[in-house]
Structures are given as structure tokens and as C-alpha cells.
Design a protein around this motif. Structure first.
Motif, PDB file in Angstrom:
ATOM      1  N   LYS A 137       0.825  -1.214   0.000  1.00  0.00           N
ATOM      2  CA  LYS A 137       0.000   0.000   0.000  1.00  0.00           C
ATOM      3  C   LYS A 137       0.859   1.263   0.000  1.00  0.00           C
ATOM      4  N   CYS A 138       2.002   1.197   0.671  1.00  0.00           N
ATOM      5  CA  CYS A 138       2.861   2.376   0.813  1.00  0.00           C
ATOM      6  C   CYS A 138       3.944   2.468  -0.262  1.00  0.00           C
ATOM      7  N   GLY A 139       3.873   1.627  -1.271  1.00  0.00           N
ATOM      8  CA  GLY A 139       4.787   1.757  -2.399  1.00  0.00           C
ATOM      9  C   GLY A 139       6.100   1.017  -2.275  1.00  0.00           C
ATOM     10  N   PHE A 140       6.193   0.075  -1.346  1.00  0.00           N
ATOM     11  CA  PHE A 140       7.383  -0.762  -1.246  1.00  0.00           C
ATOM     12  C   PHE A 140       7.188  -1.948  -2.189  1.00  0.00           C
ATOM     13  N   ALA A 141       8.225  -2.305  -2.925  1.00  0.00           N
ATOM     14  CA  ALA A 141       8.159  -3.431  -3.858  1.00  0.00           C
ATOM     15  C   ALA A 141       8.688  -4.696  -3.197  1.00  0.00           C
ATOM     16  N   ARG A 142       7.986  -5.792  -3.422  1.00  0.00           N
ATOM     17  CA  ARG A 142       8.458  -7.093  -2.941  1.00  0.00           C
ATOM     18  C   ARG A 142       9.635  -7.496  -3.824  1.00  0.00           C
ATOM     19  N   CYS A 143      10.772  -7.806  -3.196  1.00  0.00           N
ATOM     20  CA  CYS A 143      12.000  -8.051  -3.952  1.00  0.00           C
ATOM     21  C   CYS A 143      12.504  -9.489  -3.905  1.00  0.00           C
ATOM     22  N   GLY A 144      12.128 -10.273  -2.916  1.00  0.00           N
ATOM     23  CA  GLY A 144      12.616 -11.641  -2.804  1.00  0.00           C
ATOM     24  C   GLY A 144      12.615 -12.097  -1.362  1.00  0.00           C
ATOM     25  N   THR A 145      13.531 -13.012  -1.049  1.00  0.00           N
ATOM     26  CA  THR A 145      13.637 -13.593   0.283  1.00  0.00           C
ATOM     27  C   THR A 145      15.021 -13.353   0.851  1.00  0.00           C
ATOM     28  N   ILE A 146      15.053 -12.867   2.087  1.00  0.00           N
ATOM     29  CA  ILE A 146      16.319 -12.726   2.826  1.00  0.00           C
ATOM     30  C   ILE A 146      16.227 -13.645   4.041  1.00  0.00           C
ATOM     31  N   TYR A 147      17.331 -13.776   4.754  1.00  0.00           N
ATOM     32  CA  TYR A 147      17.360 -14.633   5.938  1.00  0.00           C
ATOM     33  C   TYR A 147      17.901 -13.853   7.128  1.00  0.00           C
ATOM     34  N   THR A 148      17.252 -14.039   8.274  1.00  0.00           N
ATOM     35  CA  THR A 148      17.721 -13.407   9.507  1.00  0.00           C
ATOM     36  C   THR A 148      19.042 -14.050   9.927  1.00  0.00           C
ATOM     37  N   ALA A 149      19.673 -13.479  10.928  1.00  0.00           N
ATOM     38  CA  ALA A 149      20.932 -14.033  11.444  1.00  0.00           C
ATOM     39  C   ALA A 149      20.737 -15.466  11.935  1.00  0.00           C
ATOM     40  N   GLU A 150      19.519 -15.794  12.377  1.00  0.00           N
ATOM     41  CA  GLU A 150      19.208 -17.136  12.851  1.00  0.00           C
ATOM     42  C   GLU A 150      18.844 -18.088  11.708  1.00  0.00           C
ATOM     43  N   GLY A 151      18.774 -17.566  10.485  1.00  0.00           N
ATOM     44  CA  GLY A 151      18.486 -18.391   9.322  1.00  0.00           C
ATOM     45  C   GLY A 151      17.026 -18.478   8.926  1.00  0.00           C
ATOM     46  N   SER A 152      16.158 -17.690   9.567  1.00  0.00           N
ATOM     47  CA  SER A 152      14.739 -17.707   9.258  1.00  0.00           C
ATOM     48  C   SER A 152      14.454 -16.845   8.019  1.00  0.00           C
ATOM     49  N   PRO A 153      13.678 -17.374   7.060  1.00  0.00           N
ATOM     50  CA  PRO A 153      13.388 -16.587   5.848  1.00  0.00           C
ATOM     51  C   PRO A 153      12.430 -15.439   6.131  1.00  0.00           C
ATOM     52  N   ARG A 154      12.612 -14.356   5.392  1.00  0.00           N
ATOM     53  CA  ARG A 154      11.743 -13.189   5.482  1.00  0.00           C
ATOM     54  C   ARG A 154      11.485 -12.649   4.079  1.00  0.00           C
ATOM     55  N   VAL A 155      10.283 -12.117   3.871  1.00  0.00           N
ATOM     56  CA  VAL A 155       9.933 -11.475   2.614  1.00  0.00           C
ATOM     57  C   VAL A 155      10.549 -10.078   2.638  1.00  0.00           C
ATOM     58  N   ALA A 156      11.353  -9.779   1.621  1.00  0.00           N
ATOM     59  CA  ALA A 156      12.094  -8.517   1.571  1.00  0.00           C
ATOM     60  C   ALA A 156      11.386  -7.494   0.684  1.00  0.00           C
ATOM     61  N   TYR A 157      11.386  -6.252   1.141  1.00  0.00           N
ATOM     62  CA  TYR A 157      10.766  -5.143   0.417  1.00  0.00           C
ATOM     63  C   TYR A 157      11.748  -3.994   0.284  1.00  0.00           C
ATOM     64  N   GLN A 158      11.565  -3.205  -0.766  1.00  0.00           N
ATOM     65  CA  GLN A 158      12.398  -2.028  -0.961  1.00  0.00           C
ATOM     66  C   GLN A 158      11.557  -0.897  -1.516  1.00  0.00           C
ATOM     67  N   TYR A 159      11.837   0.296  -1.029  1.00  0.00           N
ATOM     68  CA  TYR A 159      11.245   1.516  -1.558  1.00  0.00           C
ATOM     69  C   TYR A 159      12.365   2.321  -2.187  1.00  0.00           C
ATOM     70  N   VAL A 160      12.143   2.766  -3.417  1.00  0.00           N
ATOM     71  CA  VAL A 160      13.073   3.666  -4.090  1.00  0.00           C
ATOM     72  C   VAL A 160      12.253   4.829  -4.623  1.00  0.00           C
ATOM     73  N   ALA A 161      12.653   6.039  -4.288  1.00  0.00           N
ATOM     74  CA  ALA A 161      11.934   7.223  -4.736  1.00  0.00           C
ATOM     75  C   ALA A 161      11.958   7.294  -6.257  1.00  0.00           C
ATOM     76  N   THR A 162      10.858   7.751  -6.818  1.00  0.00           N
ATOM     77  CA  THR A 162      10.785   7.902  -8.279  1.00  0.00           C
ATOM     78  C   THR A 162      11.583   9.119  -8.711  1.00  0.00           C
ATOM     79  N   GLU A 163      11.915   9.151  -9.978  1.00  0.00           N
ATOM     80  CA  GLU A 163      12.650  10.299 -10.524  1.00  0.00           C
ATOM     81  C   GLU A 163      11.844  11.591 -10.314  1.00  0.00           C
ATOM     82  N   ALA A 164      10.521  11.515 -10.438  1.00  0.00           N
ATOM     83  CA  ALA A 164       9.691  12.702 -10.266  1.00  0.00           C
ATOM     84  C   ALA A 164       9.817  13.250  -8.844  1.00  0.00           C
ATOM     85  N   ARG A 165       9.842  12.360  -7.852  1.00  0.00           N
ATOM     86  CA  ARG A 165       9.982  12.811  -6.465  1.00  0.00           C
ATOM     87  C   ARG A 165      11.359  13.408  -6.244  1.00  0.00           C
TER      88      ARG A 165
END
Length: 168
Positions: A137-165
Motif C-alpha cells: 500500500k505504501c509503495g514498497f516493492a516485494r523483492c525476494g527472500t532474505i534470511y535473519t541471522a538465525e536463518g529464518s526466511p523473510r519477505v524482503a521489500y524495498q522503496y526507491v523514490a521515483t525520478e519525479a519525487r
């Protein structure tokens, strides 16, 4: 609502927010995230001492807390099933705990983060559907899977400002 750095006196209130968020996760089918007392008082104290603990407040009441800091973060060094949007310097949002549901507090926090930086990364557990929806909803894109230090998978998101912003 406004966001600011937490005070030392608010550390225990942040731990209470973690408990509320943990209860919300359990009530909504997420029984595996934030287990074993994590995040703890020690976690909140460490985040505060590093200058990374923030709160969202309204009329003197704490509505949410989260950790926000300039990366890199070791957990984000490797990503599977996708890729980061870019490898530019980024900010990290972690451990968001919202104490009041249905008021847009999580979205308010993520929009504040977007105002602070042009590149941010965050993650959540695959069973945390509510947080995943807020990221999208807030404009973060789902990028893949990362792992915590303990090895648990997490869904990774990233926000990158648009050129217009960036141009404004």
C-alpha cells in the motif's frame, strides 16, 4: 500523529507495543514471528542506545515504535528468489510494532520513512499478511527472500523514490 526518536523513559512502553503486536500476529495466524521473547527489553534498549528507536505518538500516547537506521544490514547482503531494485546506500526499517489497529498508523510510519530517505529496505515474515499489505500500500516493492541471522526466511521489500519525487 508525529514521529520522533524515543526517549529512554519510553523503552518499556516500546516493549509493551511489541507485546501488543505479537498478540495481533498470533490472533491473525502468525504464530512463528517474534518468538522466544524477541524483541525484548534488551533489544529496545540497544536500539535506543544506537539512536535507532523511533516512536509514533498522538496527543501524548504512543501508537507505534520501530527501528530505523542507515544500512548496510548484513541480513540484506544475500537475496534469493528475486533481487534488490538497486545497490545504492539504503536505510533499514525493522521491528515496527503498532498498538492500535485500523487507524493507518503503520502506513503513517512508512510514509514518514519515505520522506526521510530515497532508498529503504524492510522485511517481514511470510505469515505476516497485514505487514505485507501495508508495505505494498505504501509503495514498497516485494523483492525476494532474505534470511535473519538465525536463518529464518523473510519477505524482503524495498522503496526507491521515483525520478519525479527526486526532481521536486
Amino acid at each position: 500523529m508525529r514521529i520522533r526518536k524515543a526517549t529512554e523513559a519510553e523503552i518499556s512502553s516500546c516493549v509493551e507495543l511489541y507485546e501488543v503486536a505479537r498478540g495481533y500476529m498470533r490472533a491473525n495466524g502468525n504464530h512463528v514471528q517474534w518468538t522466544g521473547g524477541y524483541p525484548s527489553l534488551e533489544t529496545a534498549r540497544h536500539d535506543f542506545e544506537q539512536g535507532h528507536l523511533y516512536v509514533c505518538e498522538e496527543d501524548g500516547s504512543l501508537l507505534a515504535c520501530f527501528t530505523f537506521f542507515l544500512g548496510p544490514d548484513p541480513a540484506y547482503a544475500r537475496i534469493e528468489d528475486g533481487a534488490w531494485i538497486n545497490d545504492d546506500p539504503y536505510w533499514v526499517m525493522r521491528r515496527i510494532a503498532v498498538g492500535v489497529q485500523g487507524r493507518g498508523v503503520g502506513s503513517f510510519c512508512l510514509h514518514w520513512i519515505k520522506e526521510q530517505c530515497d532508498n529503504a529496505r524492510a522485511d517481514t515474515h511470510e505469515l505476516n499478511a497485514a505487514m505485507q499489505a501495508v508495505f505494498v500500500k505504501c509503495g514498497f516493492a516485494r523483492c525476494g527472500t532474505i534470511y535473519t541471522a538465525e536463518g529464518s526466511p523473510r519477505v524482503a521489500y524495498q522503496y526507491v523514490a521515483t525520478e519525479a519525487r527526486l526532481a521536486s
